[in-house]
Design a protein around this motif. Structure first.
Motif, PDB file in Angstrom:
ATOM      1  N   LEU A 155       0.703  -1.236  -0.050  1.00  0.00           N
ATOM      2  CA  LEU A 155       0.100  -0.109  -0.022  1.00  0.00           C
ATOM      3  C   LEU A 155       0.869   1.371   0.247  1.00  0.00           C
ATOM      4  N   ARG A 156       1.734   1.211   0.697  1.00  0.00           N
ATOM      5  CA  ARG A 156       2.809   2.356   0.864  1.00  0.00           C
ATOM      6  C   ARG A 156       3.563   2.662  -0.370  1.00  0.00           C
ATOM      7  N   ILE A 157       3.859   1.504  -0.879  1.00  0.00           N
ATOM      8  CA  ILE A 157       4.984   1.608  -2.226  1.00  0.00           C
ATOM      9  C   ILE A 157       3.916   2.050  -3.383  1.00  0.00           C
ATOM     10  N   ARG A 158       2.830   1.596  -3.306  1.00  0.00           N
ATOM     11  CA  ARG A 158       1.906   1.901  -4.342  1.00  0.00           C
ATOM     12  C   ARG A 158       1.491   3.340  -4.452  1.00  0.00           C
ATOM     13  N   ARG A 159       1.243   4.072  -3.187  1.00  0.00           N
ATOM     14  CA  ARG A 159       1.128   5.578  -3.201  1.00  0.00           C
ATOM     15  C   ARG A 159       2.086   6.178  -3.914  1.00  0.00           C
ATOM     16  N   ALA A 160       3.297   5.826  -3.959  1.00  0.00           N
ATOM     17  CA  ALA A 160       4.270   6.491  -4.572  1.00  0.00           C
ATOM     18  C   ALA A 160       4.404   6.634  -5.982  1.00  0.00           C
ATOM     19  N   ALA A 161       3.333   6.081  -6.627  1.00  0.00           N
ATOM     20  CA  ALA A 161       3.186   6.259  -8.090  1.00  0.00           C
ATOM     21  C   ALA A 161       2.349   7.673  -8.337  1.00  0.00           C
ATOM     22  N   ILE A 162       1.833   8.436  -7.339  1.00  0.00           N
ATOM     23  CA  ILE A 162       1.532   9.817  -7.927  1.00  0.00           C
ATOM     24  C   ILE A 162       2.758  10.683  -8.114  1.00  0.00           C
ATOM     25  N   LEU A 163       3.933  10.415  -7.749  1.00  0.00           N
ATOM     26  CA  LEU A 163       5.125  10.965  -8.004  1.00  0.00           C
ATOM     27  C   LEU A 163       5.595  10.641  -9.423  1.00  0.00           C
ATOM     28  N   THR A 164       5.614   9.565  -9.667  1.00  0.00           N
ATOM     29  CA  THR A 164       6.388   8.984 -10.783  1.00  0.00           C
ATOM     30  C   THR A 164       5.328   8.768 -12.165  1.00  0.00           C
TER      31      THR A 164
END
Length: 297
Positions: A155-164
């Motif tokens: 869940l935490r890692i998937r959130r990071a997609a908003i940056l990339t």
């Protein structure tokens, strides 16, 4: 200032609620009078206007639109927002793993156009590596099953997609205290990789990383300030005004959202003061890579 654990306060709900409140006030109705004419409780209508309902019936929107004298086109726009509310977000399947209030934050984060972080304790979740995230979860939740820990990390890692993501990545500014990278989480190897990852993320055009070094003289405005995230929102493509900015903070016993304009203004002043004491972006990246080399030794 509101303490918020309402699962419905995501961006479409908030936009719909604000639009209905503005329409009511523009038509000269009090909340009590509107609720009376709608044959619903004042509290029920108030929850809709605050974006706290999981669902809003389309026929209620039509009736409110007629009551407030809204154009048919505007009513259809409001109904479209209500239909967005019924769409489950990607993290809903993991809601049981989220701390109280965090589901609300994720809904707002997903709709933000700019995020501003101050973090003196841990690497912010959006720029954590997989190994760092796993180590954090194991340390903080030692009684969790391996499967639940993995789901939390995913869940935490998937959130990071908003940056990339390729289309409209979120603009993010991170101010992180240098001590975060000297505090070993997992192992020195984990920390070396984590420091390099944050430095690399800082090279992206939509990401700014500023390090508050150990030698920095912290301004008075930054003393005793807990970690926080300021969220700014874009105007809706259909003409809805931008959602007012919000500040999200986490504490040992819960989460808090600051929404009053004076509170947000004060946090902006604090943020600018802390940023003025932090290193510029390139020196920040250089420092992170030096810290990584030390961990590798």
């Amino acid at each position: 200032m509101t303490k918020d654990d309402q699962p419905g306060s995501t961006l479409p709900r908030r936009q719909l609620g604000r639009a209905l409140r503005d329409a009511r006030e523009g038509a000269g109705f009090t909340l009590e009078r509107s609720a009376q004419l709608m044959e619903m409780g004042k509290t029920s209508l108030g929850r809709i206007e605050k974006g706290q309902n999981d669902k809003v019936r389309l026929r209620d929107i039509e009736t409110l639109g007629e009551l407030y004298g809204l154009a048919a086109e505007r009513v259809e726009e409001l109904k479209a927002l209500a239909q967005q509310m019924a769409t489950k977000s990607w993290w809903q399947a993991s809601r049981h793993l989220l701390f109280p209030g965090y589901n609300t934050y994720l809904g707002l984060e997903a709709g933000a156009s700019r995020l501003s972080f101050y973090q003196p304790l841990l690497v912010p979740g959006l720029v954590q590596t997989l190994s760092y995230a796993k180590s954090i979860e194991r340390n903080y939740l030692p009684n969790e099953t391996p499967d639940d820990i993995q789901r939390r990390v995913d869940l935490r890692i998937r959130r990071a997609a908003i940056l990339t993501r390729h289309r409209s990545p979120v603009t993010a500014e991170f101010i992180i205290h240098e001590s975060v990278f000297h505090t070993v989480v997992g192992s020195p190897a984990v920390m070396a990789a984590q420091a390099r990852h944050v430095a690399d993320m800082g090279t992206r055009p939509n990401v700014s990383v500023r390090i508050l070094s150990l030698s920095a003289s912290l301004p008075p405005e930054g003393v005793g300030v807990p970690p926080y995230i300021m969220l700014d929102f874009p105007a809706d493509s259909r003409g809805f005004t931008a959602e007012p900015p919000i500040v999200y903070t986490e504490g040992a016993i819960g989460t808090m959202f600051f929404e009053e304009s004076d509170d947000v203004k004060r946090y902006r002043e604090i943020h600018e003061a802390i940023k003025s004491a932090a290193l510029e972006e390139k020196p920040s990246r250089d420092l992170l890579r030096q810290v990584a080399r030390r961990h590798e030794q």
